[in-house]
Design a protein around this motif. Structure first.
Motif, PDB file in Angstrom:
ATOM      1  N   PRO A 149      64.945 -34.399 -18.787  1.00 45.27           N
ATOM      2  CA  PRO A 149      63.142 -33.344 -19.450  1.00 45.27           C
ATOM      3  C   PRO A 149      62.480 -33.810 -19.882  1.00 45.27           C
ATOM      4  CG  PRO A 149      65.374 -32.088 -18.750  1.00 45.27           C
ATOM      5  CD  PRO A 149      66.331 -33.178 -18.840  1.00 45.27           C
ATOM      6  N   HIS A 150      61.593 -34.229 -19.012  1.00 42.97           N
ATOM      7  CA  HIS A 150      60.697 -35.118 -20.599  1.00 42.97           C
ATOM      8  C   HIS A 150      59.601 -33.794 -21.201  1.00 42.97           C
ATOM      9  CE1 HIS A 150      57.534 -37.764 -21.461  1.00 42.97           C
ATOM     10  NE2 HIS A 150      56.368 -36.923 -21.659  1.00 42.97           N
ATOM     11  N   ALA A 151      59.565 -34.680 -22.479  1.00 40.23           N
ATOM     12  CA  ALA A 151      58.935 -33.746 -22.913  1.00 40.23           C
ATOM     13  C   ALA A 151      57.344 -33.875 -23.816  1.00 40.23           C
ATOM     14  CB  ALA A 151      59.503 -33.384 -24.729  1.00 40.23           C
ATOM     15  N   LYS A 152      56.640 -33.070 -23.540  1.00 42.16           N
ATOM     16  CA  LYS A 152      55.020 -33.335 -23.561  1.00 42.16           C
ATOM     17  C   LYS A 152      55.046 -34.158 -25.083  1.00 42.16           C
ATOM     18  CE  LYS A 152      51.071 -32.693 -22.364  1.00 42.16           C
ATOM     19  NZ  LYS A 152      50.146 -33.371 -21.337  1.00 42.16           N
ATOM     20  N   GLU A 153      54.387 -35.828 -24.992  1.00 42.55           N
ATOM     21  CA  GLU A 153      54.328 -35.731 -26.499  1.00 42.55           C
ATOM     22  C   GLU A 153      52.421 -35.348 -26.770  1.00 42.55           C
ATOM     23  OE1 GLU A 153      53.979 -39.892 -25.842  1.00 42.55           O
ATOM     24  OE2 GLU A 153      56.247 -40.470 -25.276  1.00 42.55           O
ATOM     25  N   ARG A 154      52.421 -35.763 -27.804  1.00 39.97           N
ATOM     26  CA  ARG A 154      51.312 -35.486 -28.597  1.00 39.97           C
ATOM     27  C   ARG A 154      50.148 -36.101 -28.201  1.00 39.97           C
ATOM     28  NH1 ARG A 154      52.727 -31.207 -32.076  1.00 39.97           N
ATOM     29  NH2 ARG A 154      53.954 -31.700 -33.670  1.00 39.97           N
ATOM     30  N   PRO A 155      49.087 -35.772 -28.179  1.00 39.91           N
ATOM     31  CA  PRO A 155      47.814 -36.357 -27.638  1.00 39.91           C
ATOM     32  C   PRO A 155      47.593 -37.326 -28.778  1.00 39.91           C
ATOM     33  CG  PRO A 155      46.985 -34.303 -27.354  1.00 39.91           C
ATOM     34  CD  PRO A 155      48.291 -34.436 -27.677  1.00 39.91           C
ATOM     35  N   GLU A 197      54.528 -37.079 -16.016  1.00 36.76           N
ATOM     36  CA  GLU A 197      53.595 -35.906 -15.174  1.00 36.76           C
ATOM     37  C   GLU A 197      53.986 -36.068 -13.960  1.00 36.76           C
ATOM     38  OE1 GLU A 197      50.189 -34.885 -16.784  1.00 36.76           O
ATOM     39  OE2 GLU A 197      50.676 -34.412 -18.411  1.00 36.76           O
ATOM     40  N   ALA A 198      52.989 -37.640 -13.496  1.00 34.64           N
ATOM     41  CA  ALA A 198      52.979 -38.010 -12.093  1.00 34.64           C
ATOM     42  C   ALA A 198      54.998 -38.086 -11.450  1.00 34.64           C
ATOM     43  CB  ALA A 198      52.760 -39.221 -11.984  1.00 34.64           C
ATOM     44  N   ARG A 199      55.557 -38.234 -11.756  1.00 39.19           N
ATOM     45  CA  ARG A 199      56.872 -37.919 -10.431  1.00 39.19           C
ATOM     46  C   ARG A 199      57.905 -36.954 -10.997  1.00 39.19           C
ATOM     47  NH1 ARG A 199      62.109 -37.130 -12.991  1.00 39.19           N
ATOM     48  NH2 ARG A 199      63.575 -37.788 -11.529  1.00 39.19           N
ATOM     49  N   THR A 200      57.403 -35.809 -11.931  1.00 38.88           N
ATOM     50  CA  THR A 200      57.061 -34.161 -11.652  1.00 38.88           C
ATOM     51  C   THR A 200      55.794 -33.551 -10.782  1.00 38.88           C
ATOM     52  OG1 THR A 200      58.370 -34.605 -13.912  1.00 38.88           O
ATOM     53  CG2 THR A 200      57.104 -31.964 -12.879  1.00 38.88           C
ATOM     54  N   GLY A 201      55.280 -33.982 -10.653  1.00 40.91           N
ATOM     55  CA  GLY A 201      54.226 -34.501  -9.868  1.00 40.91           C
ATOM     56  C   GLY A 201      54.426 -33.924  -8.159  1.00 40.91           C
ATOM     57  N   TRP A 202      54.831 -35.520  -7.641  1.00 45.58           N
ATOM     58  CA  TRP A 202      55.679 -35.671  -6.781  1.00 45.58           C
ATOM     59  C   TRP A 202      56.900 -34.474  -6.243  1.00 45.58           C
ATOM     60  CZ3 TRP A 202      53.289 -37.574  -2.603  1.00 45.58           C
ATOM     61  CH2 TRP A 202      52.518 -38.357  -3.266  1.00 45.58           C
ATOM     62  N   LEU A 203      57.356 -34.677  -7.359  1.00 49.02           N
ATOM     63  CA  LEU A 203      58.852 -33.796  -7.049  1.00 49.02           C
ATOM     64  C   LEU A 203      58.393 -32.415  -6.326  1.00 49.02           C
ATOM     65  CD1 LEU A 203      61.189 -35.861  -9.392  1.00 49.02           C
ATOM     66  CD2 LEU A 203      61.332 -35.811  -7.330  1.00 49.02           C
ATOM     67  N   LEU A 204      57.757 -31.900  -7.190  1.00 49.65           N
ATOM     68  CA  LEU A 204      56.756 -30.047  -6.885  1.00 49.65           C
ATOM     69  C   LEU A 204      56.567 -30.405  -5.533  1.00 49.65           C
ATOM     70  CD1 LEU A 204      55.529 -29.457 -10.015  1.00 49.65           C
ATOM     71  CD2 LEU A 204      57.374 -28.835  -9.393  1.00 49.65           C
ATOM     72  N   GLY A 263      52.412 -29.529 -12.669  1.00 48.21           N
ATOM     73  CA  GLY A 263      52.049 -28.504 -11.855  1.00 48.21           C
ATOM     74  C   GLY A 263      50.434 -29.142 -11.404  1.00 48.21           C
ATOM     75  N   ASN A 264      49.370 -29.125 -12.268  1.00 46.24           N
ATOM     76  CA  ASN A 264      48.060 -28.878 -11.964  1.00 46.24           C
ATOM     77  C   ASN A 264      47.896 -29.405 -10.874  1.00 46.24           C
ATOM     78  OD1 ASN A 264      47.860 -27.218 -14.337  1.00 46.24           O
ATOM     79  ND2 ASN A 264      47.100 -28.986 -15.663  1.00 46.24           N
ATOM     80  N   GLY A 265      46.892 -28.032  -9.781  1.00 43.93           N
ATOM     81  CA  GLY A 265      46.877 -29.018  -8.191  1.00 43.93           C
ATOM     82  C   GLY A 265      47.549 -29.017  -7.368  1.00 43.93           C
TER      83      GLY A 265
END
Length: 182
Positions: free
Chosen positions: A60-66, A83-90, A129-131
């Protein structure tokens, strides 16, 4: 006896059964993921019924600070890729984004005991998961995250369900049109 409205247990009182993680989420490997998902969906949105279960393989990937630089704030390339990889899996689980209030629950099976914040793991899922699964992560009015160890099969067990809340998010579709990248 109470203190500020909270009951205090005295030493001479019988103890109540202890609730453990394994009594809430069954122990075991990937063969128990369906049972975990069912229990998690019931806890997130009792009585709602329908839910989706997605298993995202890998650590699992943790969101990093901007990061700030060159006069602007930006995401790291690692965050964008994850995020792109997780989006494709969703995508296969959602023909189109769900509208209205939603709740997400995730059991993050990490390969090591490395320290990571559960809220950053959840934020990664919400942004990915946005969009795709929802129009905007502001629709998520309930969330629950659990960290577990599984060195052999690291993964994220994600449950998405409708959620009942006084914070009505049914207008998000009109306010934020969906922009799906191809």
């Amino acid at each position: 006896m109470t203190l500020s409205g909270f009951p205090i247990q005295r030493d001479d009182e019988p103890t109540k059964p202890v609730v453990t993680a394994s009594s809430l989420l069954p122990p075991g490997g990937t063969d128990q993921d369906r049972a975990r998902a069912r229990l998690l969906a019931g806890a997130l949105a009792p009585g709602v019924g329908g839910y989706k279960v997605i298993v995202i393989p890998g650590s699992p990937h943790a969101k990093e600070r901007p990061r700030a630089g060159e006069g602007r704030v930006h995401k790291s390339a690692r965050d964008k890729d994850a995020e792109a990889r997780t989006g494709w899996l969703l995508r296969p689980a959602f023909r189109k984004p769900w509208a209205g209030n939603l709740a997400i629950g995730a059991v993050f099976f990490r390969p090591t005991r490395q320290h990571v914040d559960t809220d950053n793991l959840l934020k990664h899922i919400a942004d990915a998961g946005n969009g795709i699964a929802w129009f905007d992560d502001v629709q998520i009015t309930g969330q629950y995250g659990v960290l577990e160890l599984d060195a052999v099969h690291p993964r994220t067990l994600l449950v998405v369900t409708r959620h009942v809340s006084s914070m009505d998010r049914s207008d998000i579709v009109k306010a934020r049109p969906v922009r799906r990248s191809r």
